[in-house]
Write an enzyme that holds these catalytic residues in place. Structure first.
Site, PDB file in Angstrom:
ATOM      1  N   ASN A 176      -1.498  -5.506  -2.601  1.00 31.06           N
ATOM      2  CA  ASN A 176      -2.610  -5.540  -3.968  1.00 31.06           C
ATOM      3  C   ASN A 176      -1.265  -6.943  -4.722  1.00 31.06           C
ATOM      4  O   ASN A 176      -0.264  -6.591  -4.692  1.00 31.06           O
ATOM      5  CB  ASN A 176      -2.380  -4.342  -5.259  1.00 31.06           C
ATOM      6  N   ARG A 229      -6.960  -2.317   0.747  1.00 33.98           N
ATOM      7  CA  ARG A 229      -5.646  -2.262   1.685  1.00 33.98           C
ATOM      8  C   ARG A 229      -5.883  -1.415   3.290  1.00 33.98           C
ATOM      9  O   ARG A 229      -6.006  -2.069   4.376  1.00 33.98           O
ATOM     10  CB  ARG A 229      -4.633  -2.544   0.849  1.00 33.98           C
TER      11      ARG A 229
END
Length: 88
Positions: free
Chosen positions: A36, A18
């Site tokens: 996520n 990320r």
């Protein structure tokens, strides 16, 4: 301008994916977000110039060094008008 909704499969959680996505998207001048999902995938909304979005999607197939993406589900979506690219 184009916008894509992405679901990235493979080893993409717990490997800096990320944060890497945020840095890469910002370096390409893209806006949107990444997060996520509970099933172990990573979801992203990426928007900007078509060429930059395509560059981002190609980069996401490799990801950061410890990641191992297997495939990306992608679909065209409406632009969200985001001011920056953020981690959710």
């Amino acid at each position: 301008m184009t916008a894509r909704h992405l679901i990235v499969h493979g080893r993409v959680q717990g490997v800096f994916y990320r944060d890497w996505t945020v840095q890469t998207a910002r370096s390409l001048g893209l806006t949107g977000w990444v997060r996520n999902l509970p099933d172990g995938t990573v979801e992203a909304h990426v928007e900007g110039p078509r060429e930059a979005v395509e560059q981002m999607m190609a980069a996401m197939q490799d990801g950061p060094p410890r990641a191992a993406p297997t495939h990306i589900d992608s679909r065209n979506v409406d632009e969200g008008g985001f001011a920056e690219f953020a981690r959710r």
